[in-house]
Write a protein that holds these residues in place. Structure first.
Motif, PDB file in Angstrom:
ATOM      1  N   UNK A  55       0.828  -1.202   0.000  1.00 46.96           N
ATOM      2  CA  UNK A  55       0.000   0.000   0.000  1.00 46.96           C
ATOM      3  C   UNK A  55       0.867   1.258   0.000  1.00 46.96           C
ATOM      4  N   UNK A  56       0.395   2.276  -0.715  1.00 45.85           N
ATOM      5  CA  UNK A  56       1.074   3.568  -0.701  1.00 45.85           C
ATOM      6  C   UNK A  56       0.436   4.524   0.307  1.00 45.85           C
ATOM      7  N   UNK A  57      -0.681   4.113   0.910  1.00 49.47           N
ATOM      8  CA  UNK A  57      -1.351   4.947   1.910  1.00 49.47           C
ATOM      9  C   UNK A  57      -0.474   5.080   3.149  1.00 49.47           C
ATOM     10  N   UNK A  58      -0.140   6.308   3.502  1.00 45.44           N
ATOM     11  CA  UNK A  58       0.704   6.629   4.661  1.00 45.44           C
ATOM     12  C   UNK A  58       2.131   6.113   4.521  1.00 45.44           C
ATOM     13  N   UNK A  59       2.541   5.732   3.313  1.00 44.46           N
ATOM     14  CA  UNK A  59       3.912   5.259   3.094  1.00 44.46           C
ATOM     15  C   UNK A  59       4.899   6.397   3.287  1.00 44.46           C
ATOM     16  N   UNK A  60       6.148   6.076   3.612  1.00 48.05           N
ATOM     17  CA  UNK A  60       7.144   7.145   3.751  1.00 48.05           C
ATOM     18  C   UNK A  60       7.429   7.820   2.414  1.00 48.05           C
TER      19      UNK A  60
END
Length: 332
Positions: A55-60
């Motif tokens: 997931x790219x949600x809330x990824x750094x």
């Protein structure tokens, strides 16, 4: 033998990314390609030869030249470079829940890349690196409490970047790298006592100073191989912390001199593969047997295309090599 990794649904082509092995999957994250910095990744399951997106949600923030460690339940990403800026932040990725949790910035090391990170079983230890100057400091991160504690600087090795670090089960062993020149010394750090044991690791038998090499832990020794010293190298050494002694690795039968390759430990052999040669990239390698101080060549039949700056993990029965850069960036 080689078996192709399925490219269907794989993350985009990249190099200077990170990869960790979870026990059932390889998690790839970050990196760069064609001047673009990446903040995405994927999970590869060799049993099914398939990929699942991270997931790219809330990824750094996107980055490359960062580090990643596997804790047994999460992948921790820290540091690196984005758009020419050095980074001093990171996040934890939980593949079971497919979510990211940011690391606290309180007490974290300063911005850097070219550092090392090891997992001790309870903490991630970050040390060394470069932020415009070489560093000889670091910190320990506890994911349970989301806290950082400093790494002692007394008796620490000289500042450096592009070095290697391995975890022995009780100590972090740092070796090599570069500052004003290439280094062939190091030190051993005990996180329980927060102390460094400075040893004469540049004694007779130690490899020549180098960077862009590999190092791994066998259960009793650290094996250093390849890298850049006075030119590309195809030699190395085995360091035994119990005796503080080095044993030279034979060069007859060894792979050609190279940098930016990968090395994995199988339980009985070190497998070297890929990397930058003096005249391009490699798609060959070799298996080193410490018991016999001997090399066995690897087949190139079915091997991936020549590349460097890729990643490799050991699954317990196979080495998975992925990504990297040759004539192009790769996603296989």
């Amino acid at each position: 033998t080689w078996t192709a990794v399925n490219a269907l649904a794989a993350p985009g082509a990249r190099f200077q990314h990170t990869a960790v092995w979870t026990g059932s999957e390889m998690i790839v994250w970050g990196g760069t390609t064609a001047g673009v910095y990446l903040g995405d990744g994927g999970r590869y399951n060799p049993a099914g030869n398939n990929w699942t997106a991270v997931t790219s949600s809330a990824a750094p923030q996107a980055r490359f030249k960062h580090t990643a460690v596997w804790t047994g339940g999460e992948m921790i990403v820290w540091g690196g470079i984005f758009n020419g800026n050095y980074l001093g932040d990171g996040s934890r990725y939980d593949p079971a829940a497919d979510n990211w949790t940011a690391l606290t910035a309180v007490g974290a090391p300063s911005i850097r890349h070219g550092h090392t990170a090891v997992w001790t079983g309870s903490e991630m230890v970050v040390w060394g690196g470069y932020d415009g100057a070489s560093k000889n400091d670091g910190a320990r991160y506890d994911p349970v409490d989301d806290t950082w504690d400093g790494v002692a600087s007394g008796s620490a090795p000289a500042a450096r970047n592009g070095h290697t670090a391995v975890w022995t089960g009780s100590e972090m062993v740092v070796w090599g790298g570069q500052a004003a020149g290439n280094l062939n010394d190091g030190g051993r750090y005990n996180p329980t006592s927060n102390t460094w044991a400075w040893t004469v690791m540049d004694a007779a038998g130690a490899p020549e100073g180098r960077t862009r090499h590999t190092a791994l832990w066998t259960g009793s020794e650290m094996i250093v191989w390849g890298g850049l010293g006075v030119g590309s190298l195809n030699d190395g050494g085995r360091y035994n912390p119990a005796t503080h002694q080095w044993t030279t690795i034979r060069t007859d039968g060894a792979p050609a001199a190279r940098t930016d390759h990968t090395a994995v430990w199988t339980g009985s052999e070190m497998i070297i593969w890929g990397g930058n040669l003096d005249n391009g990239q490699s798609h060959d390698g070799g298996r080193f047997h410490p018991a016999g101080n001997s090399w066995t060549p690897m087949t190139t039949t079915g091997a991936p295309a020549a590349r460097a700056w890729h990643t490799a993990v050991w699954t317990g029965s196979e080495m998975i090599a992925w990504g990297g850069s040759g004539n192009n960036a790769f996603f296989n």
